[in-house]
Design a protein around this motif. Structure first.
Motif, mmCIF file in Angstrom:
data_model
loop_
_atom_site.group_PDB
_atom_site.id
_atom_site.type_symbol
_atom_site.label_atom_id
_atom_site.label_comp_id
_atom_site.label_asym_id
_atom_site.label_seq_id
_atom_site.Cartn_x
_atom_site.Cartn_y
_atom_site.Cartn_z
ATOM 1 N N LEU A 141 5.785 -6.134 -9.787
ATOM 2 C CA LEU A 141 6.492 -7.336 -10.209
ATOM 3 C C LEU A 141 7.089 -8.090 -9.024
ATOM 4 N N ARG A 142 7.195 -9.406 -9.174
ATOM 5 C CA ARG A 142 7.749 -10.248 -8.115
ATOM 6 C C ARG A 142 9.211 -10.571 -8.395
ATOM 7 N N ILE A 143 10.030 -10.489 -7.328
ATOM 8 C CA ILE A 143 11.446 -10.826 -7.428
ATOM 9 C C ILE A 143 11.795 -11.795 -6.291
ATOM 10 N N PRO A 144 12.907 -12.534 -6.396
ATOM 11 C CA PRO A 144 13.312 -13.422 -5.303
ATOM 12 C C PRO A 144 13.601 -12.622 -4.036
ATOM 13 N N GLY A 145 13.244 -13.184 -2.888
ATOM 14 C CA GLY A 145 13.453 -12.488 -1.623
ATOM 15 C C GLY A 145 14.898 -12.087 -1.375
ATOM 16 N N GLY A 146 15.834 -12.943 -1.796
ATOM 17 C CA GLY A 146 17.243 -12.649 -1.579
ATOM 18 C C GLY A 146 17.764 -11.491 -2.400
ATOM 19 N N ASP A 147 17.010 -11.090 -3.419
ATOM 20 C CA ASP A 147 17.421 -9.972 -4.270
ATOM 21 C C ASP A 147 16.721 -8.663 -3.903
ATOM 22 N N ASN A 148 15.869 -8.722 -2.903
ATOM 23 C CA ASN A 148 15.060 -7.559 -2.543
ATOM 24 C C ASN A 148 15.833 -6.608 -1.621
ATOM 25 N N LYS A 204 0.847 -1.206 0.000
ATOM 26 C CA LYS A 204 0.000 0.000 0.000
ATOM 27 C C LYS A 204 0.879 1.252 0.000
ATOM 28 N N TYR A 205 1.848 1.284 0.919
ATOM 29 C CA TYR A 205 2.715 2.456 1.003
ATOM 30 C C TYR A 205 3.636 2.561 -0.214
ATOM 31 N N ALA A 206 4.046 1.412 -0.756
ATOM 32 C CA ALA A 206 4.903 1.425 -1.946
ATOM 33 C C ALA A 206 4.174 2.081 -3.121
ATOM 34 N N ILE A 207 2.887 1.772 -3.278
ATOM 35 C CA ILE A 207 2.111 2.382 -4.363
ATOM 36 C C ILE A 207 1.983 3.886 -4.143
ATOM 37 N N GLN A 208 1.709 4.274 -2.903
ATOM 38 C CA GLN A 208 1.577 5.701 -2.603
ATOM 39 C C GLN A 208 2.885 6.447 -2.871
ATOM 40 N N ILE A 209 3.994 5.819 -2.513
ATOM 41 C CA ILE A 209 5.305 6.432 -2.741
ATOM 42 C C ILE A 209 5.608 6.499 -4.239
ATOM 43 N N ALA A 210 5.296 5.426 -4.957
ATOM 44 C CA ALA A 210 5.558 5.391 -6.404
ATOM 45 C C ALA A 210 4.807 6.522 -7.108
ATOM 46 N N LYS A 211 3.598 6.791 -6.678
ATOM 47 C CA LYS A 211 2.821 7.878 -7.275
ATOM 48 C C LYS A 211 3.479 9.228 -7.004
ATOM 49 N N LYS A 212 3.996 9.381 -5.784
ATOM 50 C CA LYS A 212 4.646 10.654 -5.420
ATOM 51 C C LYS A 212 5.947 10.853 -6.168
ATOM 52 N N THR A 213 6.691 9.778 -6.347
ATOM 53 C CA THR A 213 8.020 9.882 -6.951
ATOM 54 C C THR A 213 8.004 9.644 -8.464
ATOM 55 N N LYS A 214 6.800 9.368 -8.999
ATOM 56 C CA LYS A 214 6.616 9.151 -10.446
ATOM 57 C C LYS A 214 7.272 7.864 -10.942
ATOM 58 N N HIS A 215 7.473 6.896 -10.050
ATOM 59 C CA HIS A 215 8.023 5.616 -10.484
ATOM 60 C C HIS A 215 6.899 4.764 -11.062
ATOM 61 N N LYS A 216 7.231 3.952 -12.048
ATOM 62 C CA LYS A 216 6.232 3.119 -12.702
ATOM 63 C C LYS A 216 6.355 1.643 -12.352
ATOM 64 N N LYS A 217 7.401 1.283 -11.604
ATOM 65 C CA LYS A 217 7.588 -0.127 -11.262
ATOM 66 C C LYS A 217 7.750 -0.310 -9.749
ATOM 67 N N ILE A 218 7.075 -1.337 -9.237
ATOM 68 C CA ILE A 218 7.153 -1.704 -7.824
ATOM 69 C C ILE A 218 7.538 -3.175 -7.766
ATOM 70 N N PHE A 219 8.430 -3.524 -6.829
ATOM 71 C CA PHE A 219 8.917 -4.896 -6.724
ATOM 72 C C PHE A 219 8.765 -5.418 -5.291
ATOM 73 N N GLY A 220 8.393 -6.685 -5.186
ATOM 74 C CA GLY A 220 8.296 -7.327 -3.876
ATOM 75 C C GLY A 220 8.480 -8.821 -4.039
ATOM 76 N N ASP A 221 8.573 -9.564 -2.924
ATOM 77 C CA ASP A 221 8.816 -11.003 -3.032
ATOM 78 C C ASP A 221 7.654 -11.860 -2.534
ATOM 79 N N SER A 222 6.524 -11.239 -2.199
ATOM 80 C CA SER A 222 5.380 -12.003 -1.698
ATOM 81 C C SER A 222 4.449 -12.435 -2.835
#
Length: 206
Positions: A190-197, A129-147
């Motif tokens: 997008l999903r990434i391996p936990g060890g790369d996060n 939730k916070y990642a999306i809010q931050i991405a909107k503020k910073t104009k980023h188009k990609k969000i990554f997590g491992d869940s």
């Protein structure tokens, strides 16, 4: 014939430890317990050996570091043994939660506690939730997590609501709406391996 597994667990605070023959039995012992350690093994002897060695998680051999893409990274975990906390960073691991949460609600590490009764999955959803809010503020188009659960199911509104706390169901609805809005504007999660996060907090199953 279905293969059997053994689930070793240790509760550091009380010293309680043992080996369960089903995940459900193990989960009853460790769910919601701060600092609990557990691991699945193909044999009883391996499970006992792990417990005898102090129930330490294996340190994986260092792999060449992948080149991370520009974007917002999120995670939730219990790595510090002080309950579930959430992390949102850039690709270099720089904390970003202060952009949407008052700094008085962040700990000395720049992370945010998800609440005394929070599960790790709830923490992952809150972090997104916070990642999306931050991405909107910073104009980023990609969000990554491992869940996998949060990225491929909960944040898309796919959940068994009757089996979840009302608080979690409400957050699922909120994050689903945020995600739809974010993706309709060209964003992607997008999903990434936990060890790369770079936001890693030490609790993930790849």
């Amino acid at each position: 014939m279905k293969k059997s597994f053994y689930y070793a667990y240790l509760i550091p605070k009380t010293g309680e430890k043992g080996v369960a023959t089903t995940w459900g039995e193990c989960e009853k012992k460790v769910k919601g317990v701060t600092g609990a350690r557990f691991q699945k093994f193909p044999s009883l002897s391996e499970a006992k050996l792990w417990l005898g060695g102090g129930a330490q998680y294996d340190k994986k051999e260092k792999q060449p570091k992948i080149i991370l893409r520009e974007g917002i990274y999120f995670d939730s975990g219990t790595g510090r043994g002080d309950g579930v906390e959430i992390s949102v960073t850039d690709k270099n691991g720089k904390n970003l939660l202060h952009k949407v949460i008052d700094e008085s609600k962040l700990n000395i590490h720049g992370k945010h506690h998800a609440g005394a009764e929070a599960t790790n999955n709830y923490g992952e959803l809150l972090a997104l939730k916070y990642a999306i809010q931050i991405a909107k503020k910073t104009k980023h188009k990609k969000i990554f997590g491992d869940s996998k659960l949060v990225i491929e199911y909960w944040s898309m509104g796919i959940a068994k609501a009757k089996d979840l706390p009302i608080k979690t169901v409400k957050l699922i609805s909120e994050v689903t709406a945020l995600r739809e809005d974010f993706e309709s504007a060209g964003g992607s999660i997008l999903r990434i391996p936990g060890g790369d996060n770079p936001a890693d907090l030490g609790f993930h199953r790849d």
